[in-house]
Design an enzyme around this catalytic site. Structure first.
Site, PDB file in Angstrom:
ATOM      1  N   HIS A 285       0.854  -1.189   0.000  1.00 40.99           N
ATOM      2  CA  HIS A 285       0.000   0.000   0.000  1.00 40.99           C
ATOM      3  C   HIS A 285       0.890   1.239   0.000  1.00 40.99           C
ATOM      4  O   HIS A 285       1.967   1.239   0.612  1.00 40.99           O
ATOM      5  CB  HIS A 285      -0.913  -0.011   1.235  1.00 40.99           C
TER       6      HIS A 285
ATOM      7  N   GLU B 240      -4.051   2.335  -7.074  1.00 41.41           N
ATOM      8  CA  GLU B 240      -4.397   3.407  -6.148  1.00 41.41           C
ATOM      9  C   GLU B 240      -3.505   4.600  -6.454  1.00 41.41           C
ATOM     10  O   GLU B 240      -2.319   4.603  -6.108  1.00 41.41           O
ATOM     11  CB  GLU B 240      -4.181   2.964  -4.698  1.00 41.41           C
TER      12      GLU B 240
HETATM   13  P1  13P Z   1      -9.707   6.265   0.610  1.00 46.37           P
HETATM   14  O1  13P Z   1     -10.866   5.452   0.072  1.00 46.37           O
HETATM   15  O2  13P Z   1      -9.940   6.786   1.984  1.00 46.37           O
HETATM   16  O3  13P Z   1      -9.278   7.311  -0.372  1.00 46.37           O
HETATM   17  O4  13P Z   1      -8.485   5.242   0.769  1.00 46.37           O
HETATM   18  C1  13P Z   1      -8.149   4.461  -0.314  1.00 46.37           C
HETATM   19  C2  13P Z   1      -7.192   3.452   0.144  1.00 46.37           C
HETATM   20  O5  13P Z   1      -6.058   3.757   0.437  1.00 46.37           O
HETATM   21  C3  13P Z   1      -7.671   2.067   0.282  1.00 46.37           C
HETATM   22  O6  13P Z   1      -6.628   1.194   0.488  1.00 46.37           O
END
Ligand code: 13P
Length: 239
Positions: A96, A153
């Site tokens: 992550h 992401e």
């Molecule tokens: P948010 O949905 O709060 O933007 O976070 C995304 C995330 O990092 C999920 O792993």
């Protein structure tokens, strides 16, 4: 294929808050079709995995937010993949961006986590930004690529309220499939019940942070996904 929705609770929630969320979730499930339309993964802090497992393991899959790059042994403070597997964990988020940013994880460490997960029978959910899809893929042994779920992401979208343009997400999905093969691709970053369906035709699911924290918001999101999942339940399942 059913859509996969992973709730990443990050370092939020105390035990009473986890219990409250579970109680509300169980009440909703009794009267809903969502559980047949969406594969749901809950990734709480490791501390609360047992609590979620005890209450919800028949309706959700268990996820971990991270995993040790090492096996069991003399690695103080680390949770090994086989330990997570013994708690019933099926998915582990690895790499992550918050792990990369605050804990200094690099491509090799993430690749080692992928190895540990696969050895333990856990599906790694490898998070990538578009800048380093190829670099991360190159660090992971090619024969393991097909065992991964990849989550796109974008750094600028996480926790900011600024989602990525769906056309851009589709481009990144294509890049991911070029380098990792035809693996499930998730999108994450400020996804809420209001925008989740914009990505339904592009991706195989979502990684949800903030919008998973209250049951009200998460339930609205799941319902929105269930309503667009025409083929839900007909073509197999992730969990
Ligand atoms: P948010 O949905 O709060 O933007 O976070 C995304 C995330 O990092 C999920 O792993």
């Amino acid at each position: 294929m059913k859509k996969l929705v992973i709730a990443n609770w990050k370092s939020h929630k105390t035990l009473p808050e986890v219990k409250h969320w579970i109680d509300e979730f169980e009440d909703k499930l009794d009267t809903s079709l969502v559980k047949d339309a969406v594969d749901i993964v809950i990734a709480p802090s490791d501390l609360y995995i047992a609590e979620v497992a005890d209450e919800l393991d028949t309706v959700v899959a268990l996820g971990a937010q991270d995993v040790s790059p090492y096996p069991t042994g003399k690695y103080t403070g680390a949770t090994a993949a086989s330990q997570l597997a013994s708690m019933g964990v099926k998915y582990a988020i690895v790499g992550h961006s918050e792990r990369r940013q605050y804990f200094g994880e690099d491509y090799v460490q993430v690749a080692n986590k992928v190895e540990q997960c696969i050895d333990a029978g856990i599906t790694p959910v490898v998070c990538v930004d578009d800048e380093y899809v190829s670099a991360q893929a190159a660090a992971i042994r090619p024969e393991l690529h097909s065992n991964c779920v990849i989550a796109y992401e974008a750094l600028s979208a996480i926790g900011t309220g600024n989602t990525m343009n769906p056309a851009h997400v589709a481009d990144v999905r294509d890049t991911i499939k070029e380098v990792f093969g035809d693996v499930p691709v998730l999108y994450g970053g400020s996804v809420t019940s209001s925008n989740v369906t914009e990505y339904a035709k592009i991706n195989d699911g979502w990684l949800i942070g903030g919008a998973s924290l209250t049951l009200e918001n998460f339930w609205a999101l799941l319902t929105a996904v269930a309503n667009v999942s025409d083929d839900a339940g007909k073509n197999g399942s992730f969990a």
